[in-house]
Design an enzyme around this catalytic site. Structure first.
Site, PDB file in Angstrom:
ATOM      1  N   LYS A 110       5.804 142.627 -78.298  1.00  0.00           N
ATOM      2  CA  LYS A 110       5.798 143.730 -77.567  1.00  0.00           C
ATOM      3  C   LYS A 110       6.725 144.835 -78.232  1.00  0.00           C
ATOM      4  O   LYS A 110       7.992 144.526 -78.837  1.00  0.00           O
ATOM      5  CB  LYS A 110       6.388 143.561 -76.237  1.00  0.00           C
ATOM      6  CG  LYS A 110       6.775 144.824 -75.435  1.00  0.00           C
ATOM      7  CD  LYS A 110       7.004 144.550 -73.959  1.00  0.00           C
ATOM      8  CE  LYS A 110       7.733 145.653 -73.109  1.00  0.00           C
ATOM      9  NZ  LYS A 110       7.953 145.354 -71.950  1.00  0.00           N
TER      10      LYS A 110
ATOM     11  N   ASP B  83      11.906 152.097 -73.114  1.00  0.00           N
ATOM     12  CA  ASP B  83      11.387 151.903 -71.997  1.00  0.00           C
ATOM     13  C   ASP B  83      11.868 152.650 -70.866  1.00  0.00           C
ATOM     14  O   ASP B  83      13.065 152.255 -70.146  1.00  0.00           O
ATOM     15  CB  ASP B  83      11.164 150.422 -71.564  1.00  0.00           C
ATOM     16  CG  ASP B  83      10.349 150.057 -70.267  1.00  0.00           C
ATOM     17  OD1 ASP B  83       9.526 151.208 -69.671  1.00  0.00           O
ATOM     18  OD2 ASP B  83       9.864 149.055 -69.820  1.00  0.00           O
TER      19      ASP B  83
ATOM     20  N   LYS C  62      12.833 153.882 -64.560  1.00  0.00           N
ATOM     21  CA  LYS C  62      13.972 153.049 -64.333  1.00  0.00           C
ATOM     22  C   LYS C  62      15.248 153.506 -63.835  1.00  0.00           C
ATOM     23  O   LYS C  62      15.786 154.666 -64.267  1.00  0.00           O
ATOM     24  CB  LYS C  62      14.378 152.243 -65.543  1.00  0.00           C
ATOM     25  CG  LYS C  62      13.277 151.211 -65.869  1.00  0.00           C
ATOM     26  CD  LYS C  62      13.625 150.583 -67.230  1.00  0.00           C
ATOM     27  CE  LYS C  62      12.705 149.374 -67.474  1.00  0.00           C
ATOM     28  NZ  LYS C  62      12.293 148.444 -66.498  1.00  0.00           N
TER      29      LYS C  62
ATOM     30  N   ASP D 234      13.605 146.831 -75.886  1.00  0.00           N
ATOM     31  CA  ASP D 234      12.193 146.534 -75.229  1.00  0.00           C
ATOM     32  C   ASP D 234      11.059 146.362 -76.499  1.00  0.00           C
ATOM     33  O   ASP D 234       9.984 145.954 -76.414  1.00  0.00           O
ATOM     34  CB  ASP D 234      11.690 147.405 -74.339  1.00  0.00           C
ATOM     35  CG  ASP D 234      10.887 146.808 -73.190  1.00  0.00           C
ATOM     36  OD1 ASP D 234      11.204 145.591 -73.160  1.00  0.00           O
ATOM     37  OD2 ASP D 234      10.073 147.459 -72.646  1.00  0.00           O
TER      38      ASP D 234
ATOM     39  N   ASP E  30       6.073 151.323 -65.180  1.00  0.00           N
ATOM     40  CA  ASP E  30       7.063 150.594 -65.787  1.00  0.00           C
ATOM     41  C   ASP E  30       6.457 149.125 -66.294  1.00  0.00           C
ATOM     42  O   ASP E  30       7.062 148.300 -66.963  1.00  0.00           O
ATOM     43  CB  ASP E  30       8.101 150.177 -64.758  1.00  0.00           C
ATOM     44  CG  ASP E  30       9.318 149.740 -65.661  1.00  0.00           C
ATOM     45  OD1 ASP E  30       9.420 149.754 -66.781  1.00  0.00           O
ATOM     46  OD2 ASP E  30      10.199 149.381 -64.862  1.00  0.00           O
TER      47      ASP E  30
ATOM     48  N   GLU F  45       4.402 148.284 -68.601  1.00  0.00           N
ATOM     49  CA  GLU F  45       3.798 148.954 -69.896  1.00  0.00           C
ATOM     50  C   GLU F  45       3.488 147.821 -70.776  1.00  0.00           C
ATOM     51  O   GLU F  45       2.583 147.895 -71.641  1.00  0.00           O
ATOM     52  CB  GLU F  45       4.367 150.048 -70.356  1.00  0.00           C
ATOM     53  CG  GLU F  45       5.666 149.863 -71.073  1.00  0.00           C
ATOM     54  CD  GLU F  45       6.865 148.849 -70.398  1.00  0.00           C
ATOM     55  OE1 GLU F  45       6.851 149.228 -69.299  1.00  0.00           O
ATOM     56  OE2 GLU F  45       7.193 148.201 -71.392  1.00  0.00           O
TER      57      GLU F  45
ATOM     58  N   ARG G  97       2.550 144.694 -70.895  1.00  0.00           N
ATOM     59  CA  ARG G  97       1.384 143.745 -70.755  1.00  0.00           C
ATOM     60  C   ARG G  97       0.211 144.926 -71.320  1.00  0.00           C
ATOM     61  O   ARG G  97      -0.773 144.238 -71.651  1.00  0.00           O
ATOM     62  CB  ARG G  97       1.337 143.226 -69.171  1.00  0.00           C
ATOM     63  CG  ARG G  97       1.165 144.415 -68.087  1.00  0.00           C
ATOM     64  CD  ARG G  97       1.397 143.699 -66.920  1.00  0.00           C
ATOM     65  NE  ARG G  97       2.696 143.708 -66.452  1.00  0.00           N
ATOM     66  CZ  ARG G  97       3.237 143.105 -65.515  1.00  0.00           C
ATOM     67  NH1 ARG G  97       2.540 142.785 -64.649  1.00  0.00           N
ATOM     68  NH2 ARG G  97       4.515 142.916 -65.421  1.00  0.00           N
TER      69      ARG G  97
HETATM   70  N1  BES Z   1      10.780 146.034 -70.120  1.00  0.00           N
HETATM   71  C1  BES Z   1      10.769 145.630 -68.897  1.00  0.00           C
HETATM   72  C2  BES Z   1      11.258 144.227 -68.539  1.00  0.00           C
HETATM   73  C3  BES Z   1      12.720 144.045 -68.705  1.00  0.00           C
HETATM   74  C4  BES Z   1      13.564 144.074 -67.673  1.00  0.00           C
HETATM   75  C5  BES Z   1      13.010 143.560 -70.097  1.00  0.00           C
HETATM   76  C6  BES Z   1      14.803 143.838 -67.816  1.00  0.00           C
HETATM   77  C7  BES Z   1      14.457 143.287 -70.203  1.00  0.00           C
HETATM   78  C8  BES Z   1      15.280 143.424 -69.127  1.00  0.00           C
HETATM   79  C9  BES Z   1       9.262 145.615 -68.316  1.00  0.00           C
HETATM   80  O1  BES Z   1       8.537 146.676 -68.966  1.00  0.00           O
HETATM   81  C10 BES Z   1       9.372 146.257 -67.007  1.00  0.00           C
HETATM   82  O2  BES Z   1       9.975 147.051 -66.735  1.00  0.00           O
HETATM   83  N2  BES Z   1       8.765 145.296 -66.185  1.00  0.00           N
HETATM   84  C11 BES Z   1       8.657 145.520 -64.619  1.00  0.00           C
HETATM   85  C12 BES Z   1       7.491 145.108 -63.970  1.00  0.00           C
HETATM   86  C13 BES Z   1       7.282 145.660 -62.709  1.00  0.00           C
HETATM   87  C14 BES Z   1       7.144 146.967 -62.679  1.00  0.00           C
HETATM   88  C15 BES Z   1       5.945 144.817 -62.307  1.00  0.00           C
HETATM   89  C16 BES Z   1       9.884 144.809 -64.282  1.00  0.00           C
HETATM   90  O3  BES Z   1      10.229 143.588 -64.615  1.00  0.00           O
HETATM   91  O4  BES Z   1      10.791 145.187 -63.165  1.00  0.00           O
HETATM   92 ZN    ZN Z   2       8.984 147.012 -70.906  1.00  0.00          ZN
HETATM   93 ZN    ZN Z   3       8.748 148.686 -68.203  1.00  0.00          ZN
END
Ligand code: BES
Ligand code: ZN
Ligand code: ZN
Length: 477
Positions: free
Chosen positions: A246, A251, A258, A269, A328, A330, A332
């Site tokens: 990834k 992000d 966020k 990220d 958010d 993104e 996947r």
């Molecule tokens: N990059 C984040 C995941 C992340 C969070 C990595 C904290 C490292 C530390 C990812 O893109 C994300 O924001 N995922 C969301 C998914 C949700 C919207 C289903 C999450 O984890 O809140």
């Molecule tokens: Zn992310």
């Molecule tokens: Zn994200």
């Protein structure tokens, strides 16, 4: 600090001896190495009430010789050795020693490797932006071991160097490490080793219908890239392993922005991309007899009038449509297109993806474990074992039909979110649905492991580089 590790022994320099405590006595691991000064050494130990318990240290002069004595357990794991030598390096720096002889407790491959890892991985600081940088002094480490270990020493140093390069990439500003910069880094490395690359820029991404990658990246003035490099380490075999990382260079969360407290570290990220690059680079430099395809779908997830929106539906490269429940989620999306593209165009037998995919991962497993999911029991078992070996530890999460149900959509083939519950698993289930029949697929979520809030022995705060040693160990098996 510039550390130089080599095999050798320099008579005038400080000796580092390891010892343990048994039945109220201090016992040295290498009795024969201390025989000339044994009497005096025990006198000093007594004088300073040194008991030889774990992490106890003693600096002293014996005749003309400086010695450092360090206590640890008689039976110790590789991880305990890494930690011990992490402590020892800090002691050497604090005491401004410029050259030391290290005598390993037991001269075997595993121990020598762990000692070098403990030293090398501790010797790291991302101080590029600080006015006062670490001193550029040299510290020489002489390993008092047989010459037959010279390849092991060399190879271990190569991997440690690449762990540190991975950390640098993740620590660096998001405005420096853009998708285009990642492209340049991969191209430059590939050129050096005459590896084939294939780069899809923003025009080709749209033309080839990598729509998920395009949609995630299109809101940023830093355009997205699909970056691919190929290493044929075993030309006799047609079998290829794809390493997909990834590469979200920042992000923001997009329209599902966020909040403060969550966004500050999001330059990390692209940790998955950096880790698979560090692994790929190591494999090439070590000359591993494997065929590898490095795949980095890279984009910046920004908020702008041109960003993709919640509620949108897009048709992925695979043909499956996806409803955007949350901008958010993104990672996947870009991974799905990356996985589909490499399957169709490179026909690997195995895919390993690595990603800082879900905030739910450290919630489920704690701050430092990697979550593993996948469709091949044997590979998961091997990766688990590599985790125990390298201490880049891994724990499996299941994917069941109830999780697959959670990412169903009423208006598309899939939805990119499955709700708060089991967030790491539903992200895995989403990726799984893009994996073609017959392909061995393993997903590693490094959302916690890639970034530490505080330093832990040889792992610094911020970017950790965790995952490189794990994958190299796995690929070597
Ligand atoms: N990059 C984040 C995941 C992340 C969070 C990595 C904290 C490292 C530390 C990812 O893109 C994300 O924001 N995922 C969301 C998914 C949700 C919207 C289903 C999450 O984890 O809140
Ligand atoms: Zn992310
Ligand atoms: Zn994200």
């Amino acid at each position: 600090m510039i550390m130089r590790v080599k095999i050798g022994y320099e008579k005038k320099e400080t000796d580092v001896y390891l010892c343990y405590r048994e039945k109220d006595e201090v016992i040295f691991f290498n009795k024969d190495k201390i025989k000339d000064i044994k009497k005096e050494l025990y006198k000093v130990i007594k004088l300073y009430n040194f008991t030889g318990k774990r992490e106890e240290t003693l600096f002293s002069h014996i005749n003309d010789k400086k010695v450092l004595v360090y206590g640890m357990e008689k039976e110790h794991s590789n991880e305990e050795l890494r930690k011990a030598f992490s402590n020892i390096l800090r002691l050497l720096k604090k005491n401004k020693l410029e050259s030391v002889n290290i005598i390993p407790p037991n001269e075997n491959e595993q121990e020598i490797k762990s000692i070098i890892e403990g030293l090398e991985l501790t010797d790291y600081k991302f101080d590029k932006y600080m006015k006062k940088k670490e001193e550029e002094k040299e510290i020489k480490i002489n390993l008092d071991i047989d010459k037959k270990y010279s390849n092991l020493v060399k190879d271990t140093l190569v991997v440690c160097q690449n762990v540190k390069i991975t950390r640098d990439l993740v620590n660096e500003n998001a405005s420096v490490i853009t998708p285009v910069k990642l492209e340049e880094i991969v191209k430059e490395f590939s050129k050096k080793y005459k590896l084939k690359t294939k780069i899809l820029d923003e025009k080709k991404i749209q033309k080839e219908n990598l729509n998920l990658l395009w949609e995630v990246g299109k809101g940023s003035s830093n355009p997205p890239r699909l970056i691919i490099a190929e290493y044929i380490g075993n030309p006799k075999s047609k079998e290829k392993i794809a390493l997909v990382g990834k590469g979200i260079t920042f992000d923001t969360g997009g329209t599902n922005l966020k909040p403060s407290g969550f966004v500050e570290t999001m330059r990390m990220d692209m940790g998955g991309a950096a880790t698979v690059f560090g692994t790929f680079k190591s494999a090439v430099e070590l000359g591993l007899k494997k065929n590898l395809i490095l795949v980095i779908p890279a984009a910046e997830n920004c908020v702008s009038s041109n960003s993709y929106k919640p509620g949108d539906v897009f048709v992925s490269y695979s043909g499956k449509s996806v409803e955007i429940g949350n901008t958010d989620a993104e990672g996947r999306l870009v991974l799905a297109d990356g996985i589909s593209y490499v399957q169709k165009n490179f026909k690997p037998i195995e895919i390993i993806d690595m990603a800082t995919l879900t905030g739910a991962c450290p919630i489920a497993l704690g701050p430092s474990l990697i979550a593993v999911m996948g469709n091949d029991e044997n590979i998961k078992k091997k990766i688990f074992e590599s985790g125990e070996e390298t201490f880049d530890r891994v724990w499996e999460l299941p994917i069941y039909d109830e999780h697959r149900e959670m990412i169903k959509s009423k208006i598309a083939d899939l939805k990119n979110v499955g709700g708060r519950e089991g967030g790491t698993i539903t992200a895995g289930a989403f990726l799984e649905s893009f994996v073609e029949e017959g392909i061995k697929w393993t997903h590693l979520d490094i959302a916690g492991a890639a970034w530490f809030k505080a330093e832990k022995f040889y792992v610094p705060a911020n970017a950790t580089g965790i995952g490189v040693r794990l994958l190299i160990d796995y690929l070597r098996k």
